[in-house]
Design a protein around this motif. Structure first.
Motif, PDB file in Angstrom:
ATOM      1  N   ASP A 117       0.840  -1.196   0.000  1.00 19.51           N
ATOM      2  CA  ASP A 117       0.000   0.000   0.000  1.00 19.51           C
ATOM      3  C   ASP A 117       0.880   1.252   0.000  1.00 19.51           C
ATOM      4  OD1 ASP A 117      -1.914   1.928   0.305  1.00 19.51           O
ATOM      5  OD2 ASP A 117      -2.697   1.182   2.230  1.00 19.51           O
ATOM      6  N   ALA A 118       0.939   1.912  -1.171  1.00 15.56           N
ATOM      7  CA  ALA A 118       1.637   3.195  -1.239  1.00 15.56           C
ATOM      8  C   ALA A 118       0.601   4.287  -1.482  1.00 15.56           C
ATOM      9  CB  ALA A 118       2.671   3.176  -2.361  1.00 15.56           C
ATOM     10  N   TYR A 119      -0.660   3.963  -1.182  1.00 15.79           N
ATOM     11  CA  TYR A 119      -1.774   4.897  -1.416  1.00 15.79           C
ATOM     12  C   TYR A 119      -2.168   5.602  -0.118  1.00 15.79           C
ATOM     13  CZ  TYR A 119      -6.505   6.499  -2.475  1.00 15.79           C
ATOM     14  OH  TYR A 119      -7.624   7.268  -2.627  1.00 15.79           O
ATOM     15  N   ALA A 120      -2.431   4.795   0.921  1.00 16.21           N
ATOM     16  CA  ALA A 120      -2.875   5.391   2.194  1.00 16.21           C
ATOM     17  C   ALA A 120      -1.696   5.958   2.994  1.00 16.21           C
ATOM     18  CB  ALA A 120      -3.618   4.354   3.024  1.00 16.21           C
ATOM     19  N   ARG A 121      -0.487   5.664   2.542  1.00 15.51           N
ATOM     20  CA  ARG A 121       0.742   6.180   3.162  1.00 15.51           C
ATOM     21  C   ARG A 121       0.804   5.832   4.650  1.00 15.51           C
ATOM     22  NH1 ARG A 121       2.365  10.993  -0.768  1.00 15.51           N
ATOM     23  NH2 ARG A 121       1.559   9.922  -2.583  1.00 15.51           N
ATOM     24  N   GLU A 122       1.073   6.810   5.505  1.00 14.25           N
ATOM     25  CA  GLU A 122       1.286   6.455   6.918  1.00 14.25           C
ATOM     26  C   GLU A 122       0.000   5.998   7.617  1.00 14.25           C
ATOM     27  OE1 GLU A 122       0.545  10.728   6.557  1.00 14.25           O
ATOM     28  OE2 GLU A 122       2.048   9.413   5.662  1.00 14.25           O
ATOM     29  N   ARG A 123      -1.156   6.177   6.967  1.00 13.12           N
ATOM     30  CA  ARG A 123      -2.427   5.724   7.563  1.00 13.12           C
ATOM     31  C   ARG A 123      -2.748   4.272   7.168  1.00 13.12           C
ATOM     32  NH1 ARG A 123      -3.675   9.922   4.752  1.00 13.12           N
ATOM     33  NH2 ARG A 123      -5.116   8.731   3.466  1.00 13.12           N
ATOM     34  N   SER A 124      -1.870   3.655   6.390  1.00 13.65           N
ATOM     35  CA  SER A 124      -2.169   2.321   5.879  1.00 13.65           C
ATOM     36  C   SER A 124      -2.339   1.292   6.992  1.00 13.65           C
ATOM     37  CB  SER A 124      -1.041   1.859   4.952  1.00 13.65           C
ATOM     38  OG  SER A 124      -1.285   0.539   4.532  1.00 13.65           O
ATOM     39  N   ARG A 125      -3.303   0.395   6.806  1.00 15.89           N
ATOM     40  CA  ARG A 125      -3.489  -0.727   7.730  1.00 15.89           C
ATOM     41  C   ARG A 125      -3.090  -2.042   7.070  1.00 15.89           C
ATOM     42  NH1 ARG A 125      -7.654   1.388  11.721  1.00 15.89           N
ATOM     43  NH2 ARG A 125      -7.299  -0.615  12.712  1.00 15.89           N
ATOM     44  N   GLU A 126      -2.478  -1.932   5.901  1.00 10.78           N
ATOM     45  CA  GLU A 126      -2.028  -3.136   5.201  1.00 10.78           C
ATOM     46  C   GLU A 126      -0.774  -3.691   5.865  1.00 10.78           C
ATOM     47  OE1 GLU A 126      -2.960  -4.747   2.223  1.00 10.78           O
ATOM     48  OE2 GLU A 126      -4.811  -3.581   2.107  1.00 10.78           O
ATOM     49  N   ARG A 127      -0.510  -4.982   5.615  1.00  7.50           N
ATOM     50  CA  ARG A 127       0.689  -5.617   6.175  1.00  7.50           C
ATOM     51  C   ARG A 127       1.957  -4.963   5.624  1.00  7.50           C
ATOM     52  NH1 ARG A 127       1.956 -12.066   5.669  1.00  7.50           N
ATOM     53  NH2 ARG A 127       3.870 -12.052   6.885  1.00  7.50           N
ATOM     54  N   TYR A 128       1.938  -4.634   4.324  1.00 12.70           N
ATOM     55  CA  TYR A 128       3.097  -3.991   3.687  1.00 12.70           C
ATOM     56  C   TYR A 128       2.690  -2.624   3.168  1.00 12.70           C
ATOM     57  CZ  TYR A 128       4.456  -8.913   3.605  1.00 12.70           C
ATOM     58  OH  TYR A 128       4.724 -10.210   3.955  1.00 12.70           O
ATOM     59  N   SER A 129       3.476  -1.614   3.493  1.00  8.58           N
ATOM     60  CA  SER A 129       3.141  -0.274   3.015  1.00  8.58           C
ATOM     61  C   SER A 129       4.418   0.545   2.852  1.00  8.58           C
ATOM     62  CB  SER A 129       2.184   0.419   3.988  1.00  8.58           C
ATOM     63  OG  SER A 129       2.826   0.594   5.232  1.00  8.58           O
ATOM     64  N   ILE A 130       4.279   1.658   2.133  1.00 11.26           N
ATOM     65  CA  ILE A 130       5.381   2.619   2.005  1.00 11.26           C
ATOM     66  C   ILE A 130       4.853   3.940   2.543  1.00 11.26           C
ATOM     67  CG2 ILE A 130       7.021   3.733   0.443  1.00 11.26           C
ATOM     68  CD1 ILE A 130       6.703   1.391  -1.485  1.00 11.26           C
ATOM     69  N   PRO A 131       5.369   4.403   3.684  1.00  8.95           N
ATOM     70  CA  PRO A 131       4.777   5.582   4.348  1.00  8.95           C
ATOM     71  C   PRO A 131       4.915   6.869   3.535  1.00  8.95           C
ATOM     72  CG  PRO A 131       6.276   4.397   5.834  1.00  8.95           C
ATOM     73  CD  PRO A 131       6.427   3.774   4.476  1.00  8.95           C
ATOM     74  N   ASP A 132       6.046   7.045   2.823  1.00 13.92           N
ATOM     75  CA  ASP A 132       6.240   8.297   2.085  1.00 13.92           C
ATOM     76  C   ASP A 132       6.795   7.977   0.685  1.00 13.92           C
ATOM     77  OD1 ASP A 132       6.611  10.876   1.269  1.00 13.92           O
ATOM     78  OD2 ASP A 132       8.307  11.300   2.614  1.00 13.92           O
ATOM     79  N   PRO A 133       5.932   7.444  -0.197  1.00 13.54           N
ATOM     80  CA  PRO A 133       6.431   6.977  -1.501  1.00 13.54           C
ATOM     81  C   PRO A 133       6.962   8.095  -2.392  1.00 13.54           C
ATOM     82  CG  PRO A 133       4.030   6.826  -1.405  1.00 13.54           C
ATOM     83  CD  PRO A 133       4.484   7.200  -0.038  1.00 13.54           C
ATOM     84  N   ALA A 134       6.542   9.342  -2.155  1.00 18.82           N
ATOM     85  CA  ALA A 134       7.046  10.458  -2.984  1.00 18.82           C
ATOM     86  C   ALA A 134       8.501  10.771  -2.668  1.00 18.82           C
ATOM     87  CB  ALA A 134       6.176  11.691  -2.784  1.00 18.82           C
ATOM     88  N   ASN A 135       8.992  10.275  -1.545  1.00 21.54           N
ATOM     89  CA  ASN A 135      10.424  10.346  -1.239  1.00 21.54           C
ATOM     90  C   ASN A 135      11.074   9.189  -2.011  1.00 21.54           C
ATOM     91  OD1 ASN A 135      12.954   9.782  -0.145  1.00 21.54           O
ATOM     92  ND2 ASN A 135      12.377  10.525   1.888  1.00 21.54           N
ATOM     93  N   LEU A 136      11.734   9.521  -3.121  1.00 23.28           N
ATOM     94  CA  LEU A 136      12.151   8.480  -4.064  1.00 23.28           C
ATOM     95  C   LEU A 136      13.213   7.553  -3.483  1.00 23.28           C
ATOM     96  CD1 LEU A 136      12.070  10.464  -7.431  1.00 23.28           C
ATOM     97  CD2 LEU A 136      10.234   9.223  -6.263  1.00 23.28           C
ATOM     98  N   ASP A 137      14.078   8.080  -2.605  1.00 26.76           N
ATOM     99  CA  ASP A 137      15.073   7.210  -1.959  1.00 26.76           C
ATOM    100  C   ASP A 137      14.365   6.183  -1.093  1.00 26.76           C
ATOM    101  OD1 ASP A 137      17.152   8.528  -3.126  1.00 26.76           O
ATOM    102  OD2 ASP A 137      17.439   9.931  -1.453  1.00 26.76           O
TER     103      ASP A 137
END
Ligand SMILES: Nc1ncnc2c1ncn2[C@@H]1O[C@H](COP(=O)(O)OP(=O)(O)OP(=O)(O)O)[C@@H](O)[C@H]1O
Ligand SMILES: [Mg+2]
Length: 264
Positions: A117-137
């Motif tokens: 989940d790179a959509y809900a960002r830090e609010r994600s409740r998924e097992r795997y997520s990317i909190p700040d995907p716009a940070n390319l590093d």
């Protein structure tokens, strides 16, 4: 129930024929397909797994449907699939898979489908997520980590859409990030499908992206005889070939993309 039984017989038979075609070759010769019958006919020998594909097209044209079919195909042929959802909640893809009669839960439990989940960002409740995907590093670090979960199986990756995470970045940053990323994906033989809405990016950035990918799929709406129609075009820029033919297609709720020449 075995995982293979989750897909319907016709799809398994279709995929099995193709799997046999490439599985005879050595590992580095592994070749795969989109999982869209009419499109796969355009690449009869398949596509090598070290290929990255840029799917560029209008909003609502069917990029996410194509991405779902690409993942479906990966699950049927035995790949580990990593799906990074940037534009909509991951459940949309799960529902799309279900409408194609493929339940994703067993594949996720088995670690064969890694839904990020790179959509809900830090609010994600998924097992795997990317909190700040716009940070390319940060995106690149997370992406590498998820790809490492593929184990010994061939790996397929879908980023839907890459343009969303790149939309705030400068062109130079986009070029550097994506060339490093594509180099890694190529060297690890990650069969990749990145989608992009070109209108979201500057002309310079989208042109640079177009040149970086060995394969490009263009999906467009166009008016023909007063009727708005969907078209798909398959291009291979790096090898110097570009298939100019635009193939009209429709989207079927149960099978996905149907090229018009395939319609009865
Ligand atoms: N499972 C499905 N069955 C039938 N039609 C679908 C299904 N999923 C999406 N569609 C329809 O297919 C069309 C394309 O949807 P899709 O989400 O693939 O577009 P997209 O190119 O990803 O758009 P965006 O740029 O907004 O993400 C839409 O008209 C949508 O209503
Ligand atoms: Mg989409």
């Amino acid at each position: 129930m075995q995982l293979g039984e989750l897909a319907s017989g016709r799809e398994v038979a279709y995929a099995t024929m193709r799997r046999l075609a490439w599985s005879r070759g050595p590992e580095s010769m592994r070749r795969g397909f989109f999982g869209v019958e009419g499109l796969d006919d355009l690449v009869p020998d398949g596509i090598s797994y070290d290929t990255q594909i840029l799917v560029e097209g209008d909003t609502g044209i069917g990029k996410s449907v194509l991405a779902t079919q690409f993942l479906y195909e990966g699950l049927v042929v035995g790949d580990t699939c990593v799906y990074i959802a940037c534009d909509e909640p991951p459940d949309v893809m799960r529902l799309n898979m279900a409408s194609f009669r493929l339940g994703t839960t067993p594949y996720e439990r088995a670690g064969r489908l890694i839904v990020v989940d790179a959509y809900a960002r830090e609010r994600s409740r998924e097992r795997y997520s990317i909190p700040d995907p716009a940070n390319l590093d940060e995106f690149f670090l997370y992406e590498k980590r998820f790809l490492e979960m593929g184990g010994n199986r061939p790996v397929r990756l879908v980023v839907d859409s890459l343009s969303t995470i790149l939309s705030m970045a400068e062109t130079a940053e986009i070029i550097e990030f994506n060339s490093n990323r594509l180099r890694l994906l190529r060297s690890r033989e990650v069969f990749t499908l990145d989608s992009a809405v070109s209108a979201v990016l500057e002309e310079k950035a989208i042109n640079a992206l177009r040149h970086a990918y060995p394969m490009i799929i263009n999906m467009r709406f166009a008016v023909s005889d007063g009727i708005t129609q969907r078209y798909v075009q398959l291009g291979k820029l790096k090898s110097g070939q570009f298939q100019a033919t635009q193939h009209p297609f429709t989207i079927d709720p149960r099978t996905g993309i149907v090229l018009q020449s395939r319609q009865a």
